[in-house]
Motif scaffolding. Structure first.
Motif, PDB file in Angstrom:
ATOM      1  N   ILE A 336       0.955  -1.083  -0.040  1.00 46.84           N
ATOM      2  CA  ILE A 336       0.003  -0.104  -0.157  1.00 46.84           C
ATOM      3  C   ILE A 336       0.775   1.305  -0.121  1.00 46.84           C
ATOM      4  CG2 ILE A 336      -1.826   0.555   1.842  1.00 46.84           C
ATOM      5  CD1 ILE A 336      -2.696  -1.061   2.709  1.00 46.84           C
ATOM      6  N   GLU A 337       0.902   2.461  -0.831  1.00 46.13           N
ATOM      7  CA  GLU A 337       1.479   3.055  -0.927  1.00 46.13           C
ATOM      8  C   GLU A 337       0.249   4.673  -0.657  1.00 46.13           C
ATOM      9  OE1 GLU A 337       4.447   4.018  -3.830  1.00 46.13           O
ATOM     10  OE2 GLU A 337       4.661   2.307  -3.611  1.00 46.13           O
ATOM     11  N   ILE A 338       0.546   5.321   0.538  1.00 47.53           N
ATOM     12  CA  ILE A 338      -0.523   6.369   0.452  1.00 47.53           C
ATOM     13  C   ILE A 338       0.233   8.291   0.152  1.00 47.53           C
ATOM     14  CG2 ILE A 338      -1.876   7.580   2.354  1.00 47.53           C
ATOM     15  CD1 ILE A 338      -2.415   5.334   3.582  1.00 47.53           C
ATOM     16  N   ASN A 339      -0.348   8.821  -0.653  1.00 51.29           N
ATOM     17  CA  ASN A 339       0.290   9.934  -1.011  1.00 51.29           C
ATOM     18  C   ASN A 339      -0.617  11.105  -1.199  1.00 51.29           C
ATOM     19  OD1 ASN A 339       3.325   9.568  -1.381  1.00 51.29           O
ATOM     20  ND2 ASN A 339       2.533   8.148  -2.355  1.00 51.29           N
ATOM     21  N   ILE A 340      -1.005  12.026   0.012  1.00 47.58           N
ATOM     22  CA  ILE A 340      -1.943  12.775  -0.034  1.00 47.58           C
ATOM     23  C   ILE A 340      -1.656  13.915  -0.135  1.00 47.58           C
ATOM     24  CG2 ILE A 340      -4.331  13.179   1.469  1.00 47.58           C
ATOM     25  CD1 ILE A 340      -4.119  10.646  -0.194  1.00 47.58           C
ATOM     26  N   ASP A 341      -1.908  15.154  -0.667  1.00 48.37           N
ATOM     27  CA  ASP A 341      -1.225  16.262  -0.627  1.00 48.37           C
ATOM     28  C   ASP A 341      -1.932  16.786   0.475  1.00 48.37           C
ATOM     29  OD1 ASP A 341       0.889  15.701  -1.856  1.00 48.37           O
ATOM     30  OD2 ASP A 341      -0.843  16.007  -4.257  1.00 48.37           O
ATOM     31  N   LYS A 393      -3.058  10.419  -4.403  1.00 52.28           N
ATOM     32  CA  LYS A 393      -2.811   9.114  -4.737  1.00 52.28           C
ATOM     33  C   LYS A 393      -2.893   8.152  -3.632  1.00 52.28           C
ATOM     34  CE  LYS A 393      -2.270   6.277  -8.568  1.00 52.28           C
ATOM     35  NZ  LYS A 393      -0.750   6.642 -10.378  1.00 52.28           N
ATOM     36  N   ILE A 394      -3.836   7.052  -3.990  1.00 53.45           N
ATOM     37  CA  ILE A 394      -3.716   5.780  -3.109  1.00 53.45           C
ATOM     38  C   ILE A 394      -3.352   4.942  -3.739  1.00 53.45           C
ATOM     39  CG2 ILE A 394      -4.196   4.150  -1.268  1.00 53.45           C
ATOM     40  CD1 ILE A 394      -5.720   6.838   0.177  1.00 53.45           C
ATOM     41  N   LYS A 399      -1.856  -0.578  -8.122  1.00 58.83           N
ATOM     42  CA  LYS A 399      -3.248  -0.293  -8.819  1.00 58.83           C
ATOM     43  C   LYS A 399      -3.326   1.261  -8.033  1.00 58.83           C
ATOM     44  CE  LYS A 399      -4.104  -3.978 -11.244  1.00 58.83           C
ATOM     45  NZ  LYS A 399      -2.574  -4.688 -10.364  1.00 58.83           N
ATOM     46  N   ASP A 400      -4.554   2.258  -8.458  1.00 60.39           N
ATOM     47  CA  ASP A 400      -4.577   3.180  -7.609  1.00 60.39           C
ATOM     48  C   ASP A 400      -6.378   2.634  -7.167  1.00 60.39           C
ATOM     49  OD1 ASP A 400      -6.326   5.501  -7.637  1.00 60.39           O
ATOM     50  OD2 ASP A 400      -5.208   6.573  -8.681  1.00 60.39           O
ATOM     51  N   ILE A 401      -6.221   2.208  -5.808  1.00 61.35           N
ATOM     52  CA  ILE A 401      -7.796   2.333  -5.802  1.00 61.35           C
ATOM     53  C   ILE A 401      -8.588   2.488  -6.209  1.00 61.35           C
ATOM     54  CG2 ILE A 401      -6.773   2.128  -2.817  1.00 61.35           C
ATOM     55  CD1 ILE A 401      -8.107   4.857  -1.706  1.00 61.35           C
ATOM     56  N   LYS A 402      -8.548   3.557  -6.870  1.00 65.34           N
ATOM     57  CA  LYS A 402     -10.303   3.618  -7.390  1.00 65.34           C
ATOM     58  C   LYS A 402     -10.204   3.060  -8.681  1.00 65.34           C
ATOM     59  CE  LYS A 402      -9.426   9.269  -6.199  1.00 65.34           C
ATOM     60  NZ  LYS A 402      -9.473  10.412  -6.300  1.00 65.34           N
ATOM     61  N   ALA A 403      -9.282   2.804  -9.622  1.00 66.98           N
ATOM     62  CA  ALA A 403      -9.491   1.645 -10.514  1.00 66.98           C
ATOM     63  C   ALA A 403      -9.586   0.280 -10.048  1.00 66.98           C
ATOM     64  CB  ALA A 403      -7.854   1.879 -11.254  1.00 66.98           C
ATOM     65  N   TYR A 404      -9.748  -0.207  -8.712  1.00 67.92           N
ATOM     66  CA  TYR A 404     -10.944  -1.054  -8.853  1.00 67.92           C
ATOM     67  C   TYR A 404     -12.260  -1.294  -8.756  1.00 67.92           C
ATOM     68  CZ  TYR A 404      -6.207  -3.063  -7.321  1.00 67.92           C
ATOM     69  OH  TYR A 404      -5.063  -3.477  -7.006  1.00 67.92           O
TER      70      TYR A 404
END
Length: 593
Positions: A336-341, A393-394, A399-404
């Protein structure tokens, strides 16, 4: 009549059903028109004193025959039309329920439970009556009026018919005048019902707090106030609705007066016979139902129109969580990679998260701690895709979690909150709620991992014990552990415990954490906690403050930094030592309900 236009999509979809129903209704009205003519002829024969036994049996048999025929046709149209209305209710109820399941967190923050329940019950019932009683009264009234007037002209006299129906336009004028007033009154009535429903739901759900704080009288007064408001609004509805009945009675009375005076003069001048006047009186009697039916139709349509608009208003709302229809349907093992601006809640300009960057390797455990309101749970909500409108992006498994697809992604997550919803069913069915096909052995294994099996063994009926509404029969710690078992039974790729161990004692907490470490070596675990003891063994611990990560590292590293984490750890250790000295070795759940 606008409600029929709004429901035309349904009538077209089930046109065969309604065509058959309306055809049988048409045959019913045709059969109904024959009897008054027979009665008129029968009267003329009696007056002429030329009645024979054969004629007597003919007229009696004919009237009985058409009565039976009318009964058969009436049964057939009722069966078809009311079947259609049941299908409409089913369709709208399913559409509304599906819509509720798709809506996002913001929607449920704005809408009250009682209001949503009112849409799903009272409003849908009002719309359903349009497709049954509304269709019936509209078609039945119009057809009877047309057929009756035609029969009057053919069987009796066109002049008497013309003068007899002249008062009827007065009724149409009254309906036109009252229609907008009734629509506004019914809309207010439905909204009042929603408020009353919401008040009832809140009082029942919060009955423990109300009784504990001794606020029964205050709550009863608040409920009575809402009831009185609803009554006053419905009085206005009843007042407007009640104007139609007397108006229809007056119009029909005028028609009868015309019949008696002008019809009597036609009989005296031998223009029509007594039998024809009797037929005209019978036909005029047939118009009584359509007149009152139009009044009921007016009621049903306005109530249905107001309810349909309320339902459509809910259905027109769009979820902010947009699912990719072509998204991935399988969630694979990965990091899991979390990058929240930055992220702020809808309708709130303040940033809740800023510059949050994390990488959680598959099989690792991440601990998240910090002050209340520091952004810990907000980060979890983004991981759960309760909110998608953030800058950054998370990703999961690259894969972007929004792509699931939502269904696939959320099945890969086991989430346990501090307060969990339990269903009014057995312990077993609550544990295997996410997969009802799980066996008893799998249910017991999950319960053991959550340190709940021994508790369940001591329940009156074991795994068949009913937990009651919202798990009322369980302690706070038992509820949390049952929720943990419910999450573990699906062996999720990601397990999130959001302060989910706050109601269990230290010994049970250690047992659960030890089990998780042993059984989830290949799976990712995220533990959000206020108690430092819950995250001591995590591979990495991050400290949140004002939406930012201000400290990070393993337990020993954070203690050595002498920051917020070390200070909180020392405070909690002192508290634990004090409690142990005061009450001895800790055992059991912390807090019960």
């Amino acid at each position: 009549m606008t409600i029929f236009g709004k429901l035309m999509w349904f009538f077209k979809e089930h046109k065969k059903l309604y065509i058959l129903g309306l055809s049988f209704l048409f045959f019913t009205e045709v059969s109904q028109m024959v009897s008054p003519a027979l009665i008129g002829h029968f009267t003329d024969v009696i007056v002429s004193r030329q009645m024979t036994m054969n004629q007597l049996f003919f007229y009696a048999g004919s009237i009985l025959f058409f009565a039976i025929l009318m009964y058969i046709f009436r049964y057939m149209w009722i069966t078809h039309i009311f079947q259609g209305s049941a299908l409409l209710e089913k369709t709208l109820r399913q559409k509304l329920f599906d819509h509720y399941l798709k809506m996002d967190t913001t929607f449920y923050q704005r809408k009250r439970t009682g209001d949503l329940m009112a849409h799903a019950t009272n409003d849908l019932s009002a719309v359903q009556r349009v497709a049954s009683g509304g269709v019936l009264m509209l078609v039945d009234s119009v057809v009877i009026i047309i057929f009756t007037v035609i029969s009057m002209i053919i069987v009796v006299d066109w002049r008497l018919t013309l003068i007899g129906v002249l008062p009827l336009p007065l009724l149409a004028g009254g309906v036109w005048y009252l229609s907008p007033k009734m629509r506004r009154a019914f809309t207010a009535s439905q909204e009042a019902f929603s408020r009353l429903s919401n008040k009832s739901q809140e009082s029942i759900a919060g009955i423990k707090a109300i009784k504990t704080l001794g606020q029964e009288n205050l709550d009863v007064d608040a409920f009575n106030t809402e009831v009185q408001k609803t009554i006053q609004i419905n009085k206005k509805v009843a007042f407007i609705d009640s104007l139609f009945g007397p108006m229809a009675t007056v119009v029909m009375t005028i028609s009868y007066v015309v019949m008696i005076t002008y019809g009597g003069s036609l009989v005296l001048s031998d223009t029509i016979s007594i039998g024809q006047l009797v037929s005209f009186s019978t036909y005029l009697g047939l118009l009584v139902w359509p007149m009152f039916g139009l009044g009921q139709l007016f009621n049903v349509l306005e109530r249905g129109n107001a309810s349909y608009m309320r339902v459509q208003e809910i259905l027109s709302e769009k979820s902010a969580i947009i699912e990719d229809e072509k998204g991935y349907e399988i969630v694979t093992h990965g990091d899991i990679e979390i990058n929240i601006d930055q992220f702020e809640y809808p309708d709130d300009a303040a940033n809740v998260l800023n510059d949050v960057s994390l990488k959680i390797s598959a099989g690792d455990t991440l601990g998240i701690v910090g002050r209340v309101g520091s952004g810990k749970t907000t980060l979890v909500k983004l991981l759960l895709r309760q909110f998608d409108d953030y800058s950054g992006k998370i990703t999961f498994a690259n894969k972007d979690i929004k792509a699931y697809k939502l269904s696939a992604y959320r099945k890969a997550i086991g989430y346990v909150a501090q307060e969990n919803f339990l269903f009014s069913t057995t312990v077993r069915d609550n544990i295997r709620f996410a997969d009802v096909n799980k066996t008893q052995a799998e249910v017991e294994e999950a319960a053991k991992m959550a340190a709940l099996h021994e508790d369940i063994f001591n329940f009156p009926e074991g795994y068949d014990t009913q937990v009651g509404e919202h798990g009322v029969s369980l302690s706070g710690g038992q509820k949390q552990r049952l929720a943990i078992a419910r999450a573990l039974i699906i062996n999720p790729e990601i397990l999130i415990l959001d302060d989910a161990l706050s109601a269990v004692d230290a010994r049970t907490e250690k047992q659960i954490l030890r089990t998780l470490k042993e059984t989830r070596q290949e799976k990712t675990t995220i533990i959000v906690a206020h108690r430092i003891s819950s995250v001591i063994s995590a591979n990495e611990i991050v400290v949140f403050d004002k939406g930012r990560i201000v400290e990070r590292g393993q337990h020993d590293e954070l203690v050595a930094q002498q920051g917020w984490y070390a200070h909180m750890y020392e405070q909690q250790q002192v508290a634990i030592t004090f409690e142990e000295n005061l009450s001895g070795k800790g055992d059991g759940d912390v807090g019960t309900e």
